[in-house]
Enzyme design. Structure first.
Site, short mmCIF file in Angstrom:
data_model
loop_
_atom_site.label_atom_id
_atom_site.label_comp_id
_atom_site.label_asym_id
_atom_site.label_seq_id
_atom_site.Cartn_x
_atom_site.Cartn_y
_atom_site.Cartn_z
N VAL A 103 43.87 50.16 40.19
CA VAL A 103 43.91 50.80 41.52
C VAL A 103 45.31 51.35 41.81
O VAL A 103 45.61 51.74 42.93
CB VAL A 103 43.49 49.77 42.61
N ASP A 104 46.16 51.40 40.76
CA ASP A 104 47.58 51.75 40.96
C ASP A 104 47.90 53.23 40.78
O ASP A 104 49.02 53.66 41.04
CB ASP A 104 48.46 50.90 40.02
N HIS A 119 37.26 51.10 40.61
CA HIS A 119 37.51 50.12 41.69
C HIS A 119 38.33 50.70 42.83
O HIS A 119 38.96 49.97 43.59
CB HIS A 119 38.22 48.89 41.12
N GLY A 187 43.94 46.83 27.50
CA GLY A 187 44.54 45.98 28.53
C GLY A 187 43.58 45.44 29.57
O GLY A 187 43.89 45.41 30.76
N ASN A 213 45.05 45.02 22.94
CA ASN A 213 45.32 43.93 23.88
C ASN A 213 46.32 42.99 23.22
O ASN A 213 46.49 42.99 22.02
CB ASN A 213 44.01 43.19 24.20
C1 BV8 Z 1 29.39 43.98 41.90
C2 BV8 Z 1 39.87 46.07 43.12
C3 BV8 Z 1 27.29 43.77 42.87
C4 BV8 Z 1 40.45 45.14 44.11
C5 BV8 Z 1 38.66 44.72 41.50
C6 BV8 Z 1 29.28 36.39 42.39
C7 BV8 Z 1 29.23 37.07 43.61
C8 BV8 Z 1 29.41 38.45 43.69
C9 BV8 Z 1 29.64 39.17 42.54
C10 BV8 Z 1 29.70 38.47 41.35
C11 BV8 Z 1 29.52 37.11 41.26
N1 BV8 Z 1 29.63 36.75 39.95
C12 BV8 Z 1 29.90 37.84 39.22
C13 BV8 Z 1 29.93 38.88 40.05
C14 BV8 Z 1 30.20 40.23 39.69
C15 BV8 Z 1 31.68 40.49 39.98
C16 BV8 Z 1 32.45 39.98 38.77
O1 BV8 Z 1 32.42 40.60 37.73
N2 BV8 Z 1 33.13 38.83 38.92
C17 BV8 Z 1 33.86 38.28 37.77
C18 BV8 Z 1 35.22 37.77 38.21
C19 BV8 Z 1 33.01 37.20 37.15
N3 BV8 Z 1 31.79 41.92 40.11
C20 BV8 Z 1 31.74 42.47 41.31
O2 BV8 Z 1 31.70 41.85 42.37
C21 BV8 Z 1 31.69 43.99 41.29
N4 BV8 Z 1 30.62 44.41 42.13
O3 BV8 Z 1 29.04 43.32 40.98
O4 BV8 Z 1 28.57 44.36 42.89
C22 BV8 Z 1 26.54 44.59 43.79
C23 BV8 Z 1 25.60 45.47 43.28
C24 BV8 Z 1 24.88 46.21 44.18
C25 BV8 Z 1 25.13 46.11 45.55
C26 BV8 Z 1 26.12 45.25 46.04
C27 BV8 Z 1 26.85 44.48 45.15
C28 BV8 Z 1 32.98 44.57 41.84
C29 BV8 Z 1 34.12 44.21 40.92
C30 BV8 Z 1 35.38 44.96 41.37
C31 BV8 Z 1 36.37 43.97 41.96
N5 BV8 Z 1 37.62 44.68 42.28
N6 BV8 Z 1 39.75 45.40 41.83
C32 BV8 Z 1 41.90 44.86 43.82
O5 BV8 Z 1 42.43 45.29 42.77
O6 BV8 Z 1 42.51 44.19 44.67
S1 BV8 Z 1 38.59 43.97 39.98
C33 BV8 Z 1 40.14 43.49 39.45
O7 BV8 Z 1 39.93 42.82 38.20
C34 BV8 Z 1 41.08 44.63 39.11
O8 BV8 Z 1 40.57 45.90 39.38
C35 BV8 Z 1 41.25 44.49 37.61
O9 BV8 Z 1 41.36 45.69 36.97
C36 BV8 Z 1 39.96 43.87 37.28
C37 BV8 Z 1 39.75 43.36 35.91
O10 BV8 Z 1 40.85 42.67 35.51
P1 BV8 Z 1 41.67 43.29 34.26
O11 BV8 Z 1 41.98 44.71 34.55
O12 BV8 Z 1 40.94 43.00 33.01
O13 BV8 Z 1 43.00 42.49 34.36
P2 BV8 Z 1 43.25 41.00 33.87
O14 BV8 Z 1 44.49 40.51 34.53
O15 BV8 Z 1 42.00 40.20 34.00
O16 BV8 Z 1 43.51 41.16 32.29
C38 BV8 Z 1 44.66 41.85 31.84
C39 BV8 Z 1 44.50 42.00 30.36
O17 BV8 Z 1 45.58 42.78 29.87
C40 BV8 Z 1 44.53 40.68 29.61
O18 BV8 Z 1 43.51 40.69 28.62
C41 BV8 Z 1 45.91 40.69 28.93
O19 BV8 Z 1 45.89 40.05 27.66
C42 BV8 Z 1 46.14 42.17 28.74
N7 BV8 Z 1 47.54 42.58 28.71
C43 BV8 Z 1 48.56 42.12 29.48
N8 BV8 Z 1 49.69 42.80 29.18
C44 BV8 Z 1 49.36 43.72 28.23
C45 BV8 Z 1 47.99 43.59 27.92
N9 BV8 Z 1 47.37 44.34 27.00
C46 BV8 Z 1 48.12 45.27 26.35
N10 BV8 Z 1 49.43 45.46 26.59
C47 BV8 Z 1 50.08 44.72 27.51
N11 BV8 Z 1 51.40 44.92 27.72
#
Ligand code: BV8
Ligand code: ZN
Length: 244
Positions: A103-104, A119, A187, A213
């Site tokens: 979102v950046d 997102h 990432g 990654n």
């Molecule tokens: C949906 C915006 C349904 C906000 C974000 C229970 C209740 C409700 C929903 C759910 C539930 N259980 C599951 C769900 C679904 C839920 C979900 O997936 N939950 C997960 C946690 C289990 N999803 C949702 O709720 C989605 N909506 O399902 O709606 C629905 C359908 C119909 C009608 C109504 C509803 C919405 C999901 C969106 C959430 N919003 N962001 C904000 O940013 O504040 S998500 C948030 O996590 C960020 O956007 C981020 O991008 C995203 C994912 O994280 P990553 O990007 O992967 O980042 P992370 O830190 O995890 O990992 C970083 C990686 O980079 C690591 O692997 C690391 O090793 C690597 N790394 C680090 N440094 C480097 C690198 N790699 C390379 N080079 C480097 N230098």
């Protein structure tokens, strides 16, 4: 584990390339990853703040969280990984789709165009009353910003957990991955759905999946080629290995 040349060969043959990025591509810009925000922000788990329920019960704290991130991103710069993807997009032109969970807006600041933001973003705000969306990039927001038109509370124009993704953006992302003959996943911990599902979609369509990654992830088992390391280092190397 593959090497850069093998992956460069796949990309150079690809006619339709899709890329999915996550917070990891912005880490080298100084922006903590979502699960790496020290895991906590002011003692709070970001996951507990990025929800409609948190905003309804404590909008001031949620806005403090988002103002903190807006300021951090405004003071940050795209890194070589963002610039390499922007150049890749220029070389592939119409057959290149950049899909981001971030979102950046650092992809856009690095020169990428037509970025599919699954997102939302930190800089637009949406009125909880009249539903209008306003660009507030570069604007210092008050603790509880209100709509100039109807006076209702404004919210960050991001997709919170439990909220659905913008349908048009999601459909374009799905179609791009279904038609891709190479998918680069950069990432992301691949824990958040439906975004992470795009990797499975590609794999189901027989599209080669390349993961960049620091570590293996929840989806590494579906990946054909893994390049372990920093995206800010690997992506420029990959670009340099492609025929100009
Ligand atoms: C949906 C915006 C349904 C906000 C974000 C229970 C209740 C409700 C929903 C759910 C539930 N259980 C599951 C769900 C679904 C839920 C979900 O997936 N939950 C997960 C946690 C289990 N999803 C949702 O709720 C989605 N909506 O399902 O709606 C629905 C359908 C119909 C009608 C109504 C509803 C919405 C999901 C969106 C959430 N919003 N962001 C904000 O940013 O504040 S998500 C948030 O996590 C960020 O956007 C981020 O991008 C995203 C994912 O994280 P990553 O990007 O992967 O980042 P992370 O830190 O995890 O990992 C970083 C990686 O980079 C690591 O692997 C690391 O090793 C690597 N790394 C680090 N440094 C480097 C690198 N790699 C390379 N080079 C480097 N230098
Ligand atoms: Zn309004």
């Amino acid at each position: 584990m593959s090497d850069i040349e093998t992956v460069a060969e796949i990309l150079s043959r690809s006619k339709r390339t899709a890329v999915l990025t996550g917070a990891g591509i912005s880490a080298e810009s100084g922006i903590p990853t979502f699960r790496g925000l020290g895991g906590l922000w002011n003692g709070r788990d970001p996951m507990s703040l990025a929800t409609p329920e948190a905003f309804a019960s404590d909008p001031a704290t949620v806005w403090e969280f988002y103002r903190f991130r807006r300021d951090l991103v405004a003071r940050s710069e795209p890194n070589p990984g963002h610039f390499a993807l922007a150049e890749l997009g220029r070389r592939y032109s119409s057959n290149f789709t950049l899909i981001t969970q971030n979102v950046d807006r650092l992809h856009q600041r690095a020169g990428s165009v037509d970025v599919l933001e699954l997102h939302g973003n930190l800089f637009d705000v949406r009125c909880t009353g009249c539903r209008q969306t306003f660009d507030r990039d570069g604007v210092e927001l008050p603790p509880l910003p209100r709509c100039d038109d109807c006076g209702a509370l404004l919210r960050p124009a991001v997709v919170w957990f439990g909220e659905s993704l913008p349908q048009d953006v999601w459909q374009r992302a799905e179609r791009a991955v279904e038609q891709a003959d190479a998918l680069l996943v950069v990432g992301t911990s691949a824990l958040v759905y439906p975004a992470a599902g795009l990797v499975l979609t590609a794999a189901e369509h027989g599209c080669p999946v390349i993961e960049i990654n620091l570590e293996t992830t929840a989806l590494s088992q579906f990946v054909d080629h893994a390049l372990l390391g920093k995206s800010g280092e690997i992506l420029p190397q990959l670009l340099a290995s492609l025929p100009a």
